[in-house]
Enzyme design. Sequence first.
Site, PDB file in Angstrom:
ATOM      1  CG  HIS A   1       7.970   6.628 -14.997  1.00 27.18           C
ATOM      2  ND1 HIS A   1       8.083   7.134 -16.270  1.00 27.18           N
ATOM      3  CD2 HIS A   1       6.636   6.531 -14.745  1.00 27.18           C
ATOM      4  CE1 HIS A   1       6.873   7.333 -16.770  1.00 27.18           C
ATOM      5  NE2 HIS A   1       5.980   6.970 -15.870  1.00 27.18           N
TER       6      HIS A   1
ATOM      7  CG  HIS B   1      -1.973   0.991   1.239  1.00 31.63           C
ATOM      8  ND1 HIS B   1      -1.897   2.153   1.959  1.00 31.63           N
ATOM      9  CD2 HIS B   1      -3.167   1.036   0.591  1.00 31.63           C
ATOM     10  CE1 HIS B   1      -2.992   2.869   1.771  1.00 31.63           C
ATOM     11  NE2 HIS B   1      -3.773   2.208   0.941  1.00 31.63           N
TER      12      HIS B   1
ATOM     13  CG  ASP C   1      -1.118   5.016 -17.581  1.00 26.88           C
ATOM     14  OD1 ASP C   1      -0.874   4.372 -18.615  1.00 26.88           O
ATOM     15  OD2 ASP C   1      -0.221   5.501 -16.863  1.00 26.88           O
TER      16      ASP C   1
ATOM     17  N   GLY D   1       8.093   8.609 -10.700  1.00 26.91           N
ATOM     18  CA  GLY D   1       6.789   8.228 -11.229  1.00 26.91           C
ATOM     19  C   GLY D   1       6.206   6.978 -10.625  1.00 26.91           C
TER      20      GLY D   1
END
Length: 437
Positions: A138, A19, A262, A146
Site C-alpha cells: 500500500h 511493535h 488476510d 495501510g
Amino acid sequence: MGPKRDVMYFYDPEVGNFHYGKGHPMKPHRISLTNSLVLSFGLHKKMTMFRSIPASDFNLCRFHAYDYIEFLKKITPANIREFPYSTLNTYNVGDDCPVFGGLFDFCAMYTGASLQGATKINHQECDIAINWSGGLHHAKKREASGFCYVNDIVVAILELLKYHARVLYIDIDVHHGDGVQEAFYLTDRVMTVSFHKYGDQFFPGTGDMYEIGTDRGKYYSINVPLKDGIDDHGYLYVFKPVIEAVIQHYQPSSIVLQCGADSLGCDRLGCFNLSIKAHGACVQFVKSFNIPTLVLGGGGYTISNVSRCWCYETALLVDADITNDLPYTEYLEYFAPDFSLHPSISYARAENLNTRQYLDNIIQSVNDNLKCITSAPAVQMQAVPPDLIDFDSENEDQEQYLSEVDQPPSIEPANEYYDGDSDNDKDLGVDIETAID
C-alpha cells in the site's frame, strides 16, 4: 511437479521484534512464528538461507521521495510532538500507520530482503527467492498507507527491470495492491494482477475491474474484484484461468508474488473463506510455470494462521512434504487447541456472494483486455545499471548464510488495515528508465 528449483530464503532475526503498538492489528511477530515453523519442519535444509542486508537510503529513494524517507529516518515516538500536524498529515502518519520505535530500521530491513532476493534472481543464483517480511503493497511515493511505510515490492521490481524486459506482479492479499498498481500504471514493463475484495467501504477503495492502466500501461493493470465470502473452489476457478492467460499473453521473464494471508478464512480483518491449502494452491500454480519468482508476504492479521500458511507455502516452494501435526517450537501455544498445520479456518464466516456468472464475467473481461495487447512488449537493448546492492567488494562480508537462525528474545508486537481515502498523489507512476539507471 516439474524440475527442482533452487530456493533462497531471506530473514533477519530482529524483524519480528518490532511493535506497531498496543491493539494494532499489524504484528511483525508473525514473521518470527513463521520462521520458527520453517526451522522446526527442517525446511531450511532444502534452501539457502540468508540474513538480509538492510536497504540504504539510496535504495529506498529509487521509488520514494527523498523528503519522505528523511522524515521516516528522523521521526520517533519521543520526538513526534515536535512535528507539525500538517507534516504528519502530509505523510499520512497516525493511528493506522503509527510511529513506533525502530520504524525506519524495520522498513530498511524488510525492503533490503526483497531487494536482495531480486538481485539474486537477476544473477540467476536462484529460481525462487522468499521474503515473508516483505509485500507491503500500500505504501505510496510520498506517504504511508495501510500499515505500509516503504513499498519494498516497487523497489524490488525496479531492480528486476534492469535484467528483465517484463515483470509480472501477482497479488492475492484480500486488499487491493494499490501502491504497486499506481507505481506502474503508465508502463507496459510491469503487468499488475490483483485478486481482492472490492467495495467503497473496504480499504483502500480501489481495484475496480475497469482500472486497466493508461498511456503505455493501458491494459497492463488487471484487477479481479471479488465479493465477500469467496471459497476455495470459487477463488481457484477464477485464479487459474486468469493467471494462465496473463502469462501466455504477457510472457514475463520474472514474477513477483505477494502472498497476503488476510485472504484466509477467519482473518481478523479479512472477509474471504480460503483455506491454507487453497491459498497454497495459488502459489503452487504460479510456481508450475517455472519462471523466476520473488515470493513475498503481505497482510494477515490472525498471526497463528498467517505463520501456518507461509510455512506451508515454503514447503511447497522447496517441494517438501510436511505433516499436519505441528512440531514443537517455542511458540507452540499460539497454535492451540488443535496444534495442526491445517485448522478448520475456511468455514463460512460470510455468505459467498460470488456467483458463477459473476466469476465468468470477470474471466471474460480479463481475456477481452488481454486481446488488446498485440504482443509481449519489447525493450531496446542498453547497458545494465549497477545493482542496488553490491555483493562484490565491501558488502561481501555482510552477506551471512543462515542454517539455523538464532532468534533473539521475542517482543510481543502487532498487523494491516487502514480505512482511509485513496491516494491523491499527483505523481502517478514511477519513471522506469530514471529509476533503474
